[in-house]
Design an enzyme around this catalytic site. Structure first.
Site, mmCIF file in Angstrom:
data_model
loop_
_atom_site.group_PDB
_atom_site.id
_atom_site.type_symbol
_atom_site.label_atom_id
_atom_site.label_comp_id
_atom_site.label_asym_id
_atom_site.label_seq_id
_atom_site.Cartn_x
_atom_site.Cartn_y
_atom_site.Cartn_z
ATOM 1 N NE ARG A 15 36.783 -87.267 47.890
ATOM 2 C CZ ARG A 15 36.995 -88.242 47.061
ATOM 3 N NH1 ARG A 15 36.324 -88.216 45.864
ATOM 4 N NH2 ARG A 15 38.080 -88.999 47.186
ATOM 5 C CB SER A 101 40.236 -98.820 47.024
ATOM 6 O OG SER A 101 40.877 -98.149 46.023
ATOM 7 C CD GLU A 157 41.108 -90.182 38.671
ATOM 8 O OE1 GLU A 157 40.501 -89.827 39.873
ATOM 9 O OE2 GLU A 157 41.222 -91.214 38.447
HETATM 10 C C1 UD1 Z 1 40.045 -93.392 43.039
HETATM 11 C C2 UD1 Z 1 40.464 -93.121 41.549
HETATM 12 C C3 UD1 Z 1 39.368 -93.187 40.696
HETATM 13 C C4 UD1 Z 1 38.251 -94.242 40.871
HETATM 14 C C5 UD1 Z 1 38.122 -94.217 42.605
HETATM 15 C C6 UD1 Z 1 37.245 -95.406 42.832
HETATM 16 C C7 UD1 Z 1 42.786 -92.122 41.728
HETATM 17 C C8 UD1 Z 1 43.563 -90.977 41.176
HETATM 18 N N1 UD1 Z 1 41.329 -92.074 41.277
HETATM 19 O O1 UD1 Z 1 39.619 -91.972 43.244
HETATM 20 O O2 UD1 Z 1 39.863 -93.234 39.312
HETATM 21 O O3 UD1 Z 1 37.390 -94.152 40.102
HETATM 22 O O4 UD1 Z 1 39.341 -94.257 43.170
HETATM 23 O O5 UD1 Z 1 36.746 -95.560 44.008
HETATM 24 O O6 UD1 Z 1 43.418 -92.850 42.030
HETATM 25 N N2 UD1 Z 1 44.832 -93.507 49.518
HETATM 26 C C9 UD1 Z 1 46.243 -93.664 49.852
HETATM 27 N N3 UD1 Z 1 47.064 -92.687 49.922
HETATM 28 C C10 UD1 Z 1 47.009 -91.156 49.217
HETATM 29 C C11 UD1 Z 1 45.548 -90.990 48.482
HETATM 30 C C12 UD1 Z 1 44.768 -92.163 48.801
HETATM 31 O O7 UD1 Z 1 46.573 -94.646 50.514
HETATM 32 O O8 UD1 Z 1 47.872 -90.377 49.227
HETATM 33 C C13 UD1 Z 1 43.940 -94.312 49.514
HETATM 34 C C14 UD1 Z 1 42.574 -93.654 50.140
HETATM 35 O O9 UD1 Z 1 42.534 -93.894 51.579
HETATM 36 C C15 UD1 Z 1 41.741 -94.822 49.469
HETATM 37 C C16 UD1 Z 1 41.967 -94.922 48.314
HETATM 38 O O10 UD1 Z 1 43.358 -94.774 48.172
HETATM 39 O O11 UD1 Z 1 41.234 -95.729 50.166
HETATM 40 C C17 UD1 Z 1 41.426 -94.053 47.198
HETATM 41 O O12 UD1 Z 1 41.693 -92.943 47.424
HETATM 42 P P1 UD1 Z 1 40.301 -91.819 47.006
HETATM 43 O O13 UD1 Z 1 41.275 -90.456 47.492
HETATM 44 O O14 UD1 Z 1 39.292 -92.071 47.827
HETATM 45 O O15 UD1 Z 1 40.446 -91.865 45.600
HETATM 46 P P2 UD1 Z 1 39.056 -91.354 44.620
HETATM 47 O O16 UD1 Z 1 39.071 -90.150 44.806
HETATM 48 O O17 UD1 Z 1 37.870 -92.133 45.066
HETATM 49 CA CA CA Z 2 37.777 -93.362 46.785
#
Ligand code: UD1
Ligand code: CA
Length: 469
Positions: A15, A101, A157
């Site tokens: 995004r 995160s 979600e």
């Molecule tokens: C996630 C949550 C959502 C929450 C939001 C808060 C999930 C499915 N959803 O969504 O409920 O409201 O955070 O900010 O968890 N990452 C990895 N490996 C992966 C995917 C992601 O390490 O395979 C890391 C990303 O780098 C990031 C974090 O996890 O730092 C969150 O991932 P992101 O894709 O931003 O999740 P959101 O869509 O924001």
């Molecule tokens: Ca996020």
């Protein structure tokens, strides 16, 4: 109770629409991930912080390796649940895991501690940090067992929301505490049955609650702390938030900041009491400003160290340099890296300095370049003086002693030395050392031709048509 902290930072950040890793984008002058590591490091030693990396892993590791954290590899990014799965081996030594995160950078250590304490008090298997968001769009929503009860049934979600759920305003921050053993006993049951075909860590809430384990949630005191940065616009909102907080901290410590919303102050900047900062100033990097200083509008200071009572007039650029107390800089001065401007010295309009030391009380007030130079104390460098420090191949040094007077528009061809107390006549090109207390004049002698102009005018007159001359 052995506690480890996991930071998820492996995601692709689609995004963001950027070639760079999301967690390396900067707010408050530091990468997102550094803010998160800094908060975690207030709770556990760096060796107990594990950063999960995958997309752009090398760049991310290089950018934060100095903090001493450890890294866990998530080769393919198959969701937040999968990220945590990848850390099973490396987290064997811990009983409790806090999950953060990498893209939620404003979270404070106090809030993490409150979350941990609530988790322990509630004897929960999973504890979720949430917030009440007026605009919850895009976040996972937390469904409590009963309104107001600590127990959670599920996290849903955005894309899975059913029509009745749109009104749910309690958002999942993506920050959790887990009892480690329970987490890994159940994590294999996650399924990628969602539009993204990913393993969602959020599904652990429904999974554990369904298995009769205790899943609870606690609201953060402030919404801003748990906001994520998925787009550049969201990131800039957090940047503004963080800088305003920094400006407020400085104002609370006696710094006057006019129109603070226009001022850009990085997280690591220090400013002393009774210093006045005018609108549109930028204080960046590790800049330290003393007490009773004035930093006037449009000046940009990066990694600069200012003593007390320094005045930086409008539109100056000062980088990686030290300015001693009582010095006066600008307006429109450019102090480049490696300068040391002494006490009470004056670097004036359109003066550029680079790798130059200027002694106590010395002045270069107008239109001058001092590069690779050493200027003593009480010296006056006249308008338009230039150190010719570069011969096209190498840089050379100019040394100017104490109480020297360099006349205007002089070129000092380095390497060259001007002894203590010497004078340089205006317009000189100085190629040889000048002994102490001498006068050096390095310019062609003036020739006056009497009546030359008058004769020329007369000739012109004579050439006009109809002239009788
Ligand atoms: C996630 C949550 C959502 C929450 C939001 C808060 C999930 C499915 N959803 O969504 O409920 O409201 O955070 O900010 O968890 N990452 C990895 N490996 C992966 C995917 C992601 O390490 O395979 C890391 C990303 O780098 C990031 C974090 O996890 O730092 C969150 O991932 P992101 O894709 O931003 O999740 P959101 O869509 O924001
Ligand atoms: Ca996020």
């Amino acid at each position: 109770m052995r506690l480890g902290i996991l930071i998820m930072a492996a995601g692709r950040g689609t995004r963001l629409k950027s070639k760079r890793a999301k967690v390396l984008h900067e707010i408050g002058g530091r990468p997102l991930l550094r803010h998160v590591i800094a908060a975690a490091a207030q709770i556990v030693p760096a060796r107990d912080i594990l950063v999960i990396v995958g997309h752009h892993a090398e760049a991310i590791e290089a950018a934060v390796r100095d903090t001493g954290v450890r890294f866990v590899m998530q080769e393919k990014q198959r969701g937040t649940g999968h990220a945590i799965q990848c850390a099973e081996q490396e987290t064997r030594g811990y009983d409790m895991l806090i999950v953060l995160s990498g893209d939620v950078p404003l979270l404070r250590a106090d809030t993490i501690l409150a979350l941990r304490d609530f988790h322990l008090r509630e004897q929960a298997a999973m504890t979720i940090l949430t917030a009440d968001a007026p605009n919850p769009h895009g976040y996972g929503r937390v469904v409590r067992r009963k309104p107001g009860a600590p127990e959670v049934e599920a996290i849903v979600e955005q894309k899975a929301l059913t029509p009745g759920m749109e009104g749910l305003r309690e958002i999942n921050s993506g920050i959790y505490v887990f009892r480690r053993r329970t987490l890994y006993e159940n994590i294999g049951r996650l399924r990628a049955d969602n539009p993204q075909k990913e393993l969602y860590l959020t599904d652990m809430a429904r999974l554990l609650a369904g298995a009769g384990r205790r899943v609870v949630a606690i609201e953060a005191a402030q919404l801003t702390e748990v906001l994520g940065a998925n787009t550049i616009a969201e990131m800039m909102d957090l940047d503004r938030e963080m800088r305003m907080a920094q400006a407020r901290r400085l104002m609370a410590a006696g710094v006057t900041i006019f129109r603070p919303e226009t001022v850009t102050i990085d997280a690591g900047v220090e400013v002393g009491q009774d210093t006045v900062i005018e609108p549109f100033v930028q204080l960046l990097g590790q800049t330290k400003v003393g007490s009773d200083c004035q930093v006037r509008s449009y000046s940009v200071l990066e990694d600069a160290t200012l003593g007390d009572r320094v005045v930086v007039r409008q539109s100056c650029v000062i980088a990686d340099s030290r300015i001693d107390k009582g010095a006066l800089i600008g307006p429109f001065a450019h102090v480049r890296p490696g300068c040391h401007i002494g006490e009470g010295a004056h670097i004036g309009n359109f003066v550029e300095t680079k790798k130059t030391r200027v002694g106590k009380g010395s002045k270069a007030s107008h239109l001058t370049y001092l590069g690779d130079a050493e200027v003593g104390a009480g010296t006056n460098v006249g308008a338009g003086t230039i150190t010719c420090n570069y011969d096209g191949v190498n840089k050379h040094t100019t040394v100017i002693g104490d109480r020297v007077f360099v006349g205007s528009h002089s070129a000092l061809v380095a390497p060259v030395m001007i002894g203590e107390g010497a004078y340089v006549g205006a317009g000189s090109v100085i190629t040889d050392d000048v002994p102490a207390d001498a006068l050096a004049v390095g310019r062609a002698r003036q020739v006056n031709k009497p009546q030359w102009a008058r004769n020329r005018r007369a000739q012109k007159e004579a050439r006009k048509p109809g002239s009788t001359a």
